[in-house]
Design an enzyme around this catalytic site. Sequence first.
Site, PDB file in Angstrom:
ATOM      1  N   ALA A  13       0.866  -1.429  -0.058  1.00  0.00           N
ATOM      2  CA  ALA A  13      -0.056   0.031   0.027  1.00  0.00           C
ATOM      3  C   ALA A  13       0.871   1.284  -0.020  1.00  0.00           C
ATOM      4  O   ALA A  13       0.462   2.359  -0.520  1.00  0.00           O
ATOM      5  CB  ALA A  13      -1.028   0.032   1.242  1.00  0.00           C
ATOM      6  N   THR A  14       1.919   1.467   0.485  1.00  0.00           N
ATOM      7  CA  THR A  14       2.776   2.366   0.665  1.00  0.00           C
ATOM      8  C   THR A  14       3.415   2.896  -0.881  1.00  0.00           C
ATOM      9  O   THR A  14       3.168   4.087  -1.110  1.00  0.00           O
ATOM     10  CB  THR A  14       4.205   2.216   1.638  1.00  0.00           C
ATOM     11  OG1 THR A  14       3.866   1.780   2.681  1.00  0.00           O
ATOM     12  CG2 THR A  14       5.044   3.438   1.466  1.00  0.00           C
ATOM     13  N   ASN A  52      -6.932   3.063  10.350  1.00  0.00           N
ATOM     14  CA  ASN A  52      -6.182   2.008  10.814  1.00  0.00           C
ATOM     15  C   ASN A  52      -6.032   2.095  12.421  1.00  0.00           C
ATOM     16  O   ASN A  52      -5.545   1.210  12.946  1.00  0.00           O
ATOM     17  CB  ASN A  52      -4.787   1.914   9.960  1.00  0.00           C
ATOM     18  CG  ASN A  52      -4.034   3.359  10.145  1.00  0.00           C
ATOM     19  OD1 ASN A  52      -4.351   4.429   9.559  1.00  0.00           O
ATOM     20  ND2 ASN A  52      -3.028   3.478  10.902  1.00  0.00           N
ATOM     21  N   GLN A 109      -6.999  -1.089   5.166  1.00  0.00           N
ATOM     22  CA  GLN A 109      -7.918  -1.973   6.584  1.00  0.00           C
ATOM     23  C   GLN A 109      -9.255  -2.065   6.070  1.00  0.00           C
ATOM     24  O   GLN A 109      -9.988  -2.358   6.807  1.00  0.00           O
ATOM     25  CB  GLN A 109      -7.756  -0.867   7.641  1.00  0.00           C
ATOM     26  CG  GLN A 109      -6.456  -0.308   8.184  1.00  0.00           C
ATOM     27  CD  GLN A 109      -5.469  -1.713   8.665  1.00  0.00           C
ATOM     28  OE1 GLN A 109      -6.133  -2.658   8.954  1.00  0.00           O
ATOM     29  NE2 GLN A 109      -4.224  -1.758   8.863  1.00  0.00           N
ATOM     30  N   HIS A 158      -0.353  -8.161   3.155  1.00  0.00           N
ATOM     31  CA  HIS A 158       0.056  -8.777   4.498  1.00  0.00           C
ATOM     32  C   HIS A 158      -1.076  -8.257   5.752  1.00  0.00           C
ATOM     33  O   HIS A 158      -1.039  -8.566   6.623  1.00  0.00           O
ATOM     34  CB  HIS A 158       1.206  -8.549   5.000  1.00  0.00           C
ATOM     35  CG  HIS A 158       1.624  -6.966   5.207  1.00  0.00           C
ATOM     36  ND1 HIS A 158       1.683  -6.559   6.680  1.00  0.00           N
ATOM     37  CD2 HIS A 158       1.458  -6.036   4.527  1.00  0.00           C
ATOM     38  CE1 HIS A 158       2.029  -5.283   6.488  1.00  0.00           C
ATOM     39  NE2 HIS A 158       1.849  -4.859   5.489  1.00  0.00           N
ATOM     40  N   CYS A 183       3.515   2.076  12.150  1.00  0.00           N
ATOM     41  CA  CYS A 183       4.240   2.994  11.526  1.00  0.00           C
ATOM     42  C   CYS A 183       4.557   4.372  12.375  1.00  0.00           C
ATOM     43  O   CYS A 183       5.550   4.992  12.178  1.00  0.00           O
ATOM     44  CB  CYS A 183       3.558   3.353  10.159  1.00  0.00           C
ATOM     45  SG  CYS A 183       3.542   1.922   9.202  1.00  0.00           S
TER      46      CYS A 183
HETATM   47  N1  PMP Z   1      -2.473   2.317   4.559  1.00  0.00           N
HETATM   48  C1  PMP Z   1      -3.099   1.970   5.628  1.00  0.00           C
HETATM   49  C2  PMP Z   1      -4.380   2.235   6.413  1.00  0.00           C
HETATM   50  C3  PMP Z   1      -2.272   1.025   6.698  1.00  0.00           C
HETATM   51  O1  PMP Z   1      -2.805   0.426   7.611  1.00  0.00           O
HETATM   52  C4  PMP Z   1      -0.880   0.432   6.223  1.00  0.00           C
HETATM   53  C5  PMP Z   1      -0.103  -0.435   6.965  1.00  0.00           C
HETATM   54  N2  PMP Z   1      -0.019   0.030   8.302  1.00  0.00           N
HETATM   55  C6  PMP Z   1      -0.476   1.034   4.962  1.00  0.00           C
HETATM   56  C7  PMP Z   1      -1.186   2.013   4.222  1.00  0.00           C
HETATM   57  C8  PMP Z   1       0.893   0.645   4.488  1.00  0.00           C
HETATM   58  O2  PMP Z   1       1.023  -0.505   4.313  1.00  0.00           O
HETATM   59  P1  PMP Z   1       2.619  -1.269   3.850  1.00  0.00           P
HETATM   60  O3  PMP Z   1       3.302  -0.799   5.044  1.00  0.00           O
HETATM   61  O4  PMP Z   1       2.354  -2.838   3.471  1.00  0.00           O
HETATM   62  O5  PMP Z   1       3.042  -0.499   2.519  1.00  0.00           O
END
Ligand code: PMP
Length: 377
Positions: free
Chosen positions: A70-71, A151, A180, A200, A323
């Site tokens: 997602a990032t 989240n 989420q 994941h 994070c």
């Molecule tokens: N968006 C949301 C709402 C998330 O909860 C997360 C993961 N904490 C992310 C983006 C980022 O996901 P990733 O670390 O797998 O790139």
Amino acid sequence: MINFDNAATSKLDEAVKEKYVSYLNMDLLNPSSPHLGGYNVFKMLEKARLDTLKLLNLDKSHQLIFTSGATEANNLAIQGIANKYQNRGKHLITTSVEHPSVSNVFFHLEKDLGFEVTYLSPNKEGVVTLEELKKHVRKDTILVSIMAINNETGAINPIEEIASYLKNFPTIFFHVDIAQAIGHHKLEFKDIDLLSFSAHKIHGLKGSGALIYRKNIIFSPLFYGGEQEASFRSGTEDVEKDLVLNYTISNVFNLLDKNYLRMKSLHDKLYDGLLKLDKFLILNSLRDGSSFIINFSLKKMRASVLVEALSNEGIYVSTSSACSAKKSKMSYVIYAMFKDTFRAENSIRLSLGYDNKKEDIDIFLKTLTNLLERLSL
Ligand code: PMP
């Protein structure tokens, strides 16, 4: 061990693991290669994309590109649209409660590239309303980015309603982070221009995810190279991970259908148990939010002390999101909701996964009650 930190990452599903190993054993070739071996892999990837779109009730008017999660998908969507359409307007709208993989992109666009960003505030329920958005849409707005489910609190934003409103503004793109929401809550994505998620969070592989976008949209890539993934994401595809993503999603959609009531009853049991502890804590999540996330703040003790005490008992919970937890003592999400520093500094997030059981809730509530009675000031 009881894991109530599934929003950070969830346990890899055994069937997903086996599927991944089976792809690794297939010695898959490069899908861009000009021979039959490459073409076969190309076809497998195309099928996986279409099957995933179908699962999300989307058709060929949307396209899916595989990312590392997602990032990356959030960065690609937001930077990609901002860079491509900045001549049309430099106003962007997001919320003050997005994940850092969204908010930090907006901070960068604002500070370094001269964009003007409006950050919508949530109400006390953690929800960003359509009424709030309506006040800020302008002629030069080119992008709105609002997460589906928060989240930290599990608050559900009215993204279908917002998407339908934004249809009146054909020059505004609507991006939604569904990290989420996917596999946890059934939502309609048809009117949304760009969607991001990670595998994941839904019992899939880390380092895997996707960006889905309306097919006629063009945006700038983050990096240049061999023009794979419709030229928006160059680099040889991580074919095995990409293929297993489709399997992960179909698996979790089955889990959602079969376990909807079970997860809701686990959630409600936990929520009601926490309500009884109102001498020690106050809930920050609504009862009808996501069935997977409950947030509360401690009234009389530090959240970090409780997280450590629970961890020593083999129960894993989180303060804010994984994070942010290591960087700041305060949850900016809880602060945005209540403007209360102590409440924001002492919030705890419990996040469930499909592998949690009723006994986990019983053990957790018993342990929590004992610890609160023993450790509270
Ligand atoms: N968006 C949301 C709402 C998330 O909860 C997360 C993961 N904490 C992310 C983006 C980022 O996901 P990733 O670390 O797998 O790139």
